[in-house]
Design a protein around this motif. Structure first.
Motif, PDB file in Angstrom:
ATOM      1  N   ALA A 263      21.254  -4.078  11.047  1.00  0.00           N
ATOM      2  CA  ALA A 263      20.294  -5.042  11.602  1.00  0.00           C
ATOM      3  C   ALA A 263      19.240  -5.385  10.557  1.00  0.00           C
ATOM      4  CB  ALA A 263      19.641  -4.476  12.854  1.00  0.00           C
ATOM      5  N   LYS A 264      18.825  -6.634  10.542  1.00  0.00           N
ATOM      6  CA  LYS A 264      17.840  -7.096   9.567  1.00  0.00           C
ATOM      7  C   LYS A 264      16.445  -6.659   9.981  1.00  0.00           C
ATOM      8  CE  LYS A 264      16.247  -9.451   6.059  1.00  0.00           C
ATOM      9  NZ  LYS A 264      16.422  -8.931   4.687  1.00  0.00           N
ATOM     10  N   ALA A 265      15.757  -5.964   9.083  1.00  0.00           N
ATOM     11  CA  ALA A 265      14.380  -5.539   9.347  1.00  0.00           C
ATOM     12  C   ALA A 265      13.417  -6.621   8.894  1.00  0.00           C
ATOM     13  CB  ALA A 265      14.088  -4.232   8.611  1.00  0.00           C
ATOM     14  N   GLU A 266      12.305  -6.760   9.605  1.00  0.00           N
ATOM     15  CA  GLU A 266      11.310  -7.787   9.283  1.00  0.00           C
ATOM     16  C   GLU A 266       9.925  -7.144   9.138  1.00  0.00           C
ATOM     17  OE1 GLU A 266      11.969 -10.775   8.555  1.00  0.00           O
ATOM     18  OE2 GLU A 266      14.005 -11.067   9.327  1.00  0.00           O
ATOM     19  N   PRO A 267       9.684  -6.456   8.019  1.00  0.00           N
ATOM     20  CA  PRO A 267       8.379  -5.790   7.869  1.00  0.00           C
ATOM     21  C   PRO A 267       7.197  -6.754   7.824  1.00  0.00           C
ATOM     22  CG  PRO A 267       9.640  -5.716   5.809  1.00  0.00           C
ATOM     23  CD  PRO A 267      10.567  -6.194   6.865  1.00  0.00           C
ATOM     24  N   MET A 268       7.398  -7.948   7.258  1.00  0.00           N
ATOM     25  CA  MET A 268       6.295  -8.898   7.147  1.00  0.00           C
ATOM     26  C   MET A 268       5.746  -9.295   8.511  1.00  0.00           C
ATOM     27  SD  MET A 268       4.173 -10.663   5.437  1.00  0.00           S
ATOM     28  CE  MET A 268       4.700 -10.806   3.730  1.00  0.00           C
ATOM     29  N   MET A 269       6.621  -9.404   9.497  1.00  0.00           N
ATOM     30  CA  MET A 269       6.192  -9.804  10.832  1.00  0.00           C
ATOM     31  C   MET A 269       5.196  -8.794  11.409  1.00  0.00           C
ATOM     32  SD  MET A 269       8.579 -10.400  14.213  1.00  0.00           S
ATOM     33  CE  MET A 269       9.164  -8.694  14.184  1.00  0.00           C
ATOM     34  N   TYR A 270       5.509  -7.503  11.277  1.00  0.00           N
ATOM     35  CA  TYR A 270       4.624  -6.474  11.812  1.00  0.00           C
ATOM     36  C   TYR A 270       3.350  -6.336  10.984  1.00  0.00           C
ATOM     37  CZ  TYR A 270       8.489  -5.040  14.812  1.00  0.00           C
ATOM     38  OH  TYR A 270       9.478  -5.016  15.756  1.00  0.00           O
ATOM     39  N   LEU A 271       3.474  -6.472   9.666  1.00  0.00           N
ATOM     40  CA  LEU A 271       2.286  -6.387   8.816  1.00  0.00           C
ATOM     41  C   LEU A 271       1.318  -7.528   9.120  1.00  0.00           C
ATOM     42  CD1 LEU A 271       0.907  -4.860   6.479  1.00  0.00           C
ATOM     43  CD2 LEU A 271       2.029  -6.458   4.908  1.00  0.00           C
ATOM     44  N   ALA A 272       1.865  -8.741   9.284  1.00  0.00           N
ATOM     45  CA  ALA A 272       1.031  -9.889   9.612  1.00  0.00           C
ATOM     46  C   ALA A 272       0.367  -9.697  10.977  1.00  0.00           C
ATOM     47  CB  ALA A 272       1.869 -11.164   9.609  1.00  0.00           C
ATOM     48  N   GLY A 273       1.109  -9.122  11.917  1.00  0.00           N
ATOM     49  CA  GLY A 273       0.543  -8.871  13.237  1.00  0.00           C
ATOM     50  C   GLY A 273      -0.585  -7.853  13.190  1.00  0.00           C
ATOM     51  N   ALA A 274      -0.386  -6.771  12.409  1.00  0.00           N
ATOM     52  CA  ALA A 274      -1.408  -5.726  12.306  1.00  0.00           C
ATOM     53  C   ALA A 274      -2.695  -6.267  11.695  1.00  0.00           C
ATOM     54  CB  ALA A 274      -0.877  -4.556  11.482  1.00  0.00           C
ATOM     55  N   TYR A 275      -2.565  -6.957  10.559  1.00  0.00           N
ATOM     56  CA  TYR A 275      -3.762  -7.481   9.898  1.00  0.00           C
ATOM     57  C   TYR A 275      -4.292  -8.714  10.618  1.00  0.00           C
ATOM     58  CZ  TYR A 275      -3.593  -4.130   6.136  1.00  0.00           C
ATOM     59  OH  TYR A 275      -3.639  -2.955   5.425  1.00  0.00           O
ATOM     60  N   GLY A 276      -3.421  -9.419  11.319  1.00  0.00           N
ATOM     61  CA  GLY A 276      -3.879 -10.537  12.123  1.00  0.00           C
ATOM     62  C   GLY A 276      -4.777 -10.077  13.261  1.00  0.00           C
ATOM     63  N   ALA A 277      -4.539  -8.849  13.760  1.00  0.00           N
ATOM     64  CA  ALA A 277      -5.382  -8.309  14.823  1.00  0.00           C
ATOM     65  C   ALA A 277      -6.829  -8.164  14.364  1.00  0.00           C
ATOM     66  CB  ALA A 277      -4.843  -6.955  15.285  1.00  0.00           C
ATOM     67  N   LEU A 278      -7.026  -7.987  13.076  1.00  0.00           N
ATOM     68  CA  LEU A 278      -8.383  -7.866  12.544  1.00  0.00           C
ATOM     69  C   LEU A 278      -9.159  -9.170  12.692  1.00  0.00           C
ATOM     70  CD1 LEU A 278      -7.697  -5.882   9.239  1.00  0.00           C
ATOM     71  CD2 LEU A 278      -8.131  -4.984  11.527  1.00  0.00           C
ATOM     72  N   MET A 279      -8.433 -10.266  12.811  1.00  0.00           N
ATOM     73  CA  MET A 279      -9.088 -11.565  12.940  1.00  0.00           C
ATOM     74  C   MET A 279      -9.782 -11.748  14.294  1.00  0.00           C
ATOM     75  SD  MET A 279      -8.579 -13.000  10.021  1.00  0.00           S
ATOM     76  CE  MET A 279      -8.659 -11.337   9.304  1.00  0.00           C
TER      77      MET A 279
END
Length: 353
Positions: A263-279
């Protein structure tokens, strides 16, 4: 974690073939993605009075949760079996030695930094009229790494050392946690992850309600509110829960079957979500640092670590994984712990008046 290497591969497949485990260099660089913003947060207050900028930059109490997740992830990966629901008995045969080996990986530098800057810490206590017995008690807490248990003293001397205090307790409990968690299936791990997220978030909601405070900028209305906040952000039990979330994420990856590995992993999606929460700081939404950390940042950042691990072992890692696995980023990550411990006393020396 892996030592810094200029030409480090993303994972060392030769090690795995010889019966060992893949070496995941990109986890080193993940530490840099946390430490650098934390250092910026601690110094931003001296560089600007712009409220909008400070709302976005001073989120160290959120970011530090990612550290506990990473350390839990590493503890599980190095001390449990890949593809099996059990621990590495050789690693955990003597839990006390496992604990002391972890503590001694950071205590010497903590002791060195504390001793080098102790004249400054003692002088600051003296200037503020702190009784000698209180200064002596603070010194005891600092060197014994017990300060996180005392909300009035958690940020004494070298402020980031509260992290080591909470980490030491978590490491003490970790052998038992690893033995229990290693027996869980993927379904059990998923249930545990959501349960930990819910309990951690509930505790932050309790703080928000009892302190009558929901936004990030605490304005004390009485002597009790800062203490409640210190118990919320510093308490070792909270740190242990975040560390166990890292353990759960690692175990989930380690139990992947062949179909899961394709299965294809998408680390960028979770990283963007984590740091996006800071917004959320830039919006009128009623969130405090504790809620953002427990409900959003730590769960998403932990998912990011798992996705990064899966992507790193694939035949075609994403650009993000390749960047985090590059020699300069791995080297930077290997320096972050020293930077983390040194930046606070240096800031106090050069910036605080």
């Amino acid at each position: 974690m892996a030592a810094a290497r200029g030409d480090a591969p993303i994972v060392d497949k030769k090690v795995a073939k010889e019966g060992g485990k893949e070496r995941i260099d990109c986890l080193d660089a993940c530490c840099a993605t946390l430490v650098l913003p934390i250092m910026l947060a601690h110094t931003a207050r001296f560089g600007t009075s712009n409220k909008a900028a400070l709302r976005l930059l001073t989120q160290e109490n959120v970011l530090v949760g990612g550290f506990f997740a990473i350390l839990g992830y590493i503890a599980a990966y190095t001390s449990t079996k890949v593809g099996e629901q059990k621990v590495d008995e050789q690693k955990l045969a003597r839990p006390e030695m496992w604990f002391w080996s972890r503590v001694m990986s950071y205590y010497p530098i903590h002791c060195l930094v504390s001793t080098l800057f102790s004249p400054m810490f003692i002088a600051a206590d003296t200037w503020y009229g702190t009784p000698l017995k209180t200064t002596a008690f603070r010194a005891f807490l600092n060197y014994s790494l017990l300060q996180a248990w005392f909300p009035k003293q958690a940020a004494i001397w070298n402020q980031p050392s509260w992290f080591l205090s909470a980490l030491t307790f978590s490491n003490l409990a970790m052998p038992v946690v690893l033995k229990r968690t290693a027996t869980l299936s993927k379904v059990g791990l998923q249930k545990l992850f959501y349960a930990l997220t819910a309990v951690s978030t509930l505790q932050k909601l309790s703080f928000a309600n009892s302190a009558r405070f929901h936004e990030h900028n605490i304005v004390a209305k009485g002597p009790e509110q800062p203490l409640i906040w210190n118990m919320t952000r510093f308490h070792p039990i909270s740190a242990l829960m975040e560390m166990v979330m890292g353990v759960v994420a690692a175990r989930d990856v380690m139990l992947d079957n062949e179909e899961d590995k394709k299965a294809k992993a998408e680390p960028m999606m979770y990283l963007a979500g984590a740091y996006g929460a800071l917004m959320l700081r830039a919006t009128p939404l009623d969130f405090n640092d504790g809620l953002v950390r427990s409900a959003l940042f730590v769960p998403l950042y932990t998912k990011f670590l798992a996705a990064l691990h899966r992507d790193a072992r694939s035949d075609s890692p994403s650009p993000l994984t390749q960047l985090l696995s590059s020699g300069p980023m791995v080297h930077l990550g290997s320096l972050t712990f020293s930077m983390f411990l040194l930046h606070a006393p240096l800031s106090q020396l050069f910036f605080k008046k």
